[in-house]
Design an enzyme around this catalytic site. Structure first.
Site, PDB file in Angstrom:
ATOM      1  N   ARG A 175       3.023  22.989  11.405  1.00  0.00           N
ATOM      2  CA  ARG A 175       2.097  21.772  10.992  1.00  0.00           C
ATOM      3  C   ARG A 175       1.433  20.908  11.999  1.00  0.00           C
ATOM      4  NH1 ARG A 175       5.590  16.364   7.748  1.00  0.00           N
ATOM      5  NH2 ARG A 175       5.175  16.167  10.278  1.00  0.00           N
TER       6      ARG A 175
ATOM      7  N   TYR B 238      -2.928   9.710  14.124  1.00  0.00           N
ATOM      8  CA  TYR B 238      -1.368   8.478  14.249  1.00  0.00           C
ATOM      9  C   TYR B 238      -1.049   8.013  15.225  1.00  0.00           C
ATOM     10  CZ  TYR B 238       3.411   6.315  13.506  1.00  0.00           C
ATOM     11  OH  TYR B 238       4.350   5.824  13.942  1.00  0.00           O
TER      12      TYR B 238
ATOM     13  N   PHE C 116       5.076  -4.297  11.697  1.00  0.00           N
ATOM     14  CA  PHE C 116       5.731  -3.286  11.509  1.00  0.00           C
ATOM     15  C   PHE C 116       4.434  -2.678  10.838  1.00  0.00           C
ATOM     16  CE2 PHE C 116       9.949  -5.093  10.834  1.00  0.00           C
ATOM     17  CZ  PHE C 116      10.259  -4.117  11.970  1.00  0.00           C
TER      18      PHE C 116
ATOM     19  N   LYS D  36      -0.767   4.805  17.634  1.00  0.00           N
ATOM     20  CA  LYS D  36       0.470   4.564  18.848  1.00  0.00           C
ATOM     21  C   LYS D  36      -0.410   3.961  19.905  1.00  0.00           C
ATOM     22  CE  LYS D  36       2.442   2.672  14.883  1.00  0.00           C
ATOM     23  NZ  LYS D  36       2.493   2.181  14.666  1.00  0.00           N
TER      24      LYS D  36
ATOM     25  N   ASN E 191      -7.413   1.420  10.115  1.00  0.00           N
ATOM     26  CA  ASN E 191      -5.792   0.329   9.814  1.00  0.00           C
ATOM     27  C   ASN E 191      -5.003  -0.384  10.389  1.00  0.00           C
ATOM     28  OD1 ASN E 191      -4.614  -1.423   7.167  1.00  0.00           O
ATOM     29  ND2 ASN E 191      -2.998   0.204   8.081  1.00  0.00           N
TER      30      ASN E 191
ATOM     31  N   SER F  80       0.798  -1.675  -0.132  1.00  0.00           N
ATOM     32  CA  SER F  80       0.053   0.224   0.471  1.00  0.00           C
ATOM     33  C   SER F  80       0.855   1.032   0.589  1.00  0.00           C
ATOM     34  CB  SER F  80      -0.751  -0.246   1.003  1.00  0.00           C
ATOM     35  OG  SER F  80      -0.144  -0.418   2.374  1.00  0.00           O
TER      36      SER F  80
ATOM     37  N   PHE G 202      11.936   6.406  17.473  1.00  0.00           N
ATOM     38  CA  PHE G 202      12.329   8.288  17.487  1.00  0.00           C
ATOM     39  C   PHE G 202      12.003   8.378  15.773  1.00  0.00           C
ATOM     40  CE2 PHE G 202      11.923  10.423  21.736  1.00  0.00           C
ATOM     41  CZ  PHE G 202      11.551   8.629  22.033  1.00  0.00           C
ATOM     42  N   ASN G 203      12.981   9.354  15.437  1.00  0.00           N
ATOM     43  CA  ASN G 203      12.880   8.952  13.652  1.00  0.00           C
ATOM     44  C   ASN G 203      13.774   8.587  12.743  1.00  0.00           C
ATOM     45  OD1 ASN G 203      11.741  11.648  15.236  1.00  0.00           O
ATOM     46  ND2 ASN G 203      10.824  12.371  13.159  1.00  0.00           N
TER      47      ASN G 203
ATOM     48  N   SER H 287       5.563   4.123  18.599  1.00  0.00           N
ATOM     49  CA  SER H 287       6.364   5.419  18.330  1.00  0.00           C
ATOM     50  C   SER H 287       6.695   6.634  19.258  1.00  0.00           C
ATOM     51  CB  SER H 287       5.361   6.582  17.096  1.00  0.00           C
ATOM     52  OG  SER H 287       5.484   6.909  16.837  1.00  0.00           O
TER      53      SER H 287
HETATM   54  N1  UDP Z   1       9.160  18.721   8.370  1.00  0.00           N
HETATM   55  C1  UDP Z   1       9.594  20.412   7.610  1.00  0.00           C
HETATM   56  N2  UDP Z   1       9.150  20.497   6.995  1.00  0.00           N
HETATM   57  C2  UDP Z   1       9.027  18.836   6.041  1.00  0.00           C
HETATM   58  C3  UDP Z   1       8.832  18.143   6.103  1.00  0.00           C
HETATM   59  C4  UDP Z   1       9.202  17.857   7.954  1.00  0.00           C
HETATM   60  O1  UDP Z   1       9.955  21.260   8.303  1.00  0.00           O
HETATM   61  O2  UDP Z   1       8.560  18.937   5.012  1.00  0.00           O
HETATM   62  C5  UDP Z   1       9.691  19.015  10.178  1.00  0.00           C
HETATM   63  C6  UDP Z   1       7.963  18.040  11.003  1.00  0.00           C
HETATM   64  O3  UDP Z   1       7.501  19.181  10.790  1.00  0.00           O
HETATM   65  C7  UDP Z   1       8.666  17.870  12.437  1.00  0.00           C
HETATM   66  C8  UDP Z   1      10.498  17.342  11.513  1.00  0.00           C
HETATM   67  O4  UDP Z   1      10.378  18.259   9.966  1.00  0.00           O
HETATM   68  O5  UDP Z   1       8.906  19.238  12.996  1.00  0.00           O
HETATM   69  C9  UDP Z   1      10.326  15.643  11.728  1.00  0.00           C
HETATM   70  O6  UDP Z   1       8.630  15.649  10.561  1.00  0.00           O
HETATM   71  P1  UDP Z   1       8.697  14.252  10.258  1.00  0.00           P
HETATM   72  O7  UDP Z   1       7.814  14.331   9.142  1.00  0.00           O
HETATM   73  O8  UDP Z   1       9.802  13.412   9.496  1.00  0.00           O
HETATM   74  O9  UDP Z   1       8.549  13.178  11.918  1.00  0.00           O
HETATM   75  P2  UDP Z   1       7.450  13.750  12.331  1.00  0.00           P
HETATM   76  O10 UDP Z   1       7.241  14.608  12.446  1.00  0.00           O
HETATM   77  O11 UDP Z   1       6.601  12.161  12.369  1.00  0.00           O
HETATM   78  O12 UDP Z   1       8.717  13.340  13.615  1.00  0.00           O
END
Ligand code: UDP
Length: 346
Positions: free
Chosen positions: A300, A154, A85, A158, A104, A38, A183-184, A129
């Site tokens: 965001r 999301y 996963f 989790k 999902n 997917s 984490f990331n 996460s």
């Molecule tokens: N981020 C950003 N620009 C982008 C994508 C992500 O500034 O185009 C920022 C987002 O706002 C966050 C950080 O990068 O602060 C990590 O985002 P990601 O989606 O990779 O991970 P998550 O937020 O799920 O930890």
């Protein structure tokens, strides 16, 4: 004699595929994948074969379909563990489309857990996460930090996922589970042959950085520079995907050797270092020699301001050793983006 098997759900996905490689290289198990592509590509299995010489059997089913999932478990004997996963993972998409995530991510986990009980599979590793923590003032977070409100559907799936495992563990102590709080995860396999391969437009920072550098994305946005952080942009804890993958092999052995003291063990998987969005961009620009076309935009929805991990428990109990630093994460991600570009698999 047939080998014991491990089922990897989401085996064609980003972390799933890197974990399959680590499992092949470090264990004797036969690996079975379940993935409906997917948000991944069938090419992943060819690439795993190119790296390891091993063909992986994949079942293309939706894990929300319990009957189909059960028929796989009926078919595959000697399964000793499942690493689950398969889930949707985009924070902004979950804000836009909560149904997709609640349906999902929880339905598939319930089917996996019920399947484990029905077919006597007693070892289960769940992809959790760091988003479960929500916005926390006291950083770094450790495994006992109390959750705050989930900032996105999301993240809430989790939190629910971990609750499901805790509740099942109380009632069915034969089922041993570990929730790994990622984490990331970023970067790509050192071969440069596999990496993050989002079918849908990426929302994670590093694929957006590399796609901007290669020209697939014209211009990227830094989502907010008015946070209370050292440079105003959000702080995250980036960790190489192969380090995350190796933690799964360790966690699996930990379960199989019955080392877990509670039935559902929790571990943070992060580097322990907080890096801002602007710092991540700077490191990428330095290692790649590319100037990124970006501008500063608004915050965001669903974003946490800052989070990074206390790694004490995973270091001490799992004896997990991190091999790659941020430069290597960016370098491998860039190598992978170039590979995709050269082979036109974009
Ligand atoms: N981020 C950003 N620009 C982008 C994508 C992500 O500034 O185009 C920022 C987002 O706002 C966050 C950080 O990068 O602060 C990590 O985002 P990601 O989606 O990779 O991970 P998550 O937020 O799920 O930890």
């Amino acid at each position: 004699m047939s080998k014991n098997k491990i089922i990897v759900t989401g085996g064609a996905g980003y972390i799933g595929s890197h974990t399959i490689i680590e499992l092949i290289e470090n264990t004797e198990f036969e690996i079975i994948s379940i993935d409906n592509f997917s948000n991944s590509s069938e090419l992943t299995f060819e690439r795993i074969e190119a790296i390891t010489g091993r063909k992986i059997h994949n079942y293309n089913i939706d894990l929300c379909n319990k009957e189909e999932f059960y028929s796989i478990l009926e078919n595959e004997k000697s399964v000793v563990g499942i690493i689950h996963f398969a889930a949707f993972k985009s924070v902004p998409e979950s804000v836009e489309n909560p149904y997709k995530y609640y349906h999902n991510n929880t339905e598939s986990l319930l089917n996996v857990v019920e399947g484990c009980l029905k077919f006597g599979i007693n070892n289960l590793i769940f992809s959790s996460s760091c988003s479960v923590y929500g916005n926390i003032n006291q950083l770094p977070v450790n495994e006992t930090t109390t959750f705050n409100k989930a900032e996105s559907p999301y993240a809430y799936t989790k939190q629910i996922g971990e609750s499901i495992l805790n509740d099942y563990a109380k009632t069915f102590p034969q089922l041993k589970t570990i929730s790994l709080r990622y984490f990331n995860p970023v970067g790509a396999h050192i071969s440069g042959l596999i990496g993050e391969f989002p079918i849908n437009p990426p929302t994670s920072l590093v694929p957006i950085i590399t796609q901007t550098a290669i020209g697939k994305i014209k211009k990227m946005t830094v989502h907010g520079e008015d946070y209370s952080t050292r440079d105003g942009s959000c702080i995250r804890d980036y960790i190489h995907v192969s380090d995350i993958a190796s933690a799964h092999v360790i966690a699996l052995n930990y379960l199989l050797k019955e080392k877990n003291s509670t039935t559902n063990s929790i571990f943070n998987l992060g580097s322990g270092e907080g890096v801002s969005v602007k710092e991540a961009i700077e490191v990428f620009e330095r290692i790649s020699g590319q100037k990124l076309n970006f501008s500063i935009g608004p915050r965001r929805n669903g974003d946490i301001e800052a989070i990074f991990s206390d790694t004490t428990k995973s270091t001490n109990e799992l004896k997990w050793i991190i091999k790659f630093n941020l430069e290597e994460m960016m370098n491998s991600a860039w190598k992978w983006e170039n590979y995709l570009n050269e082979t036109k698999n974009s």
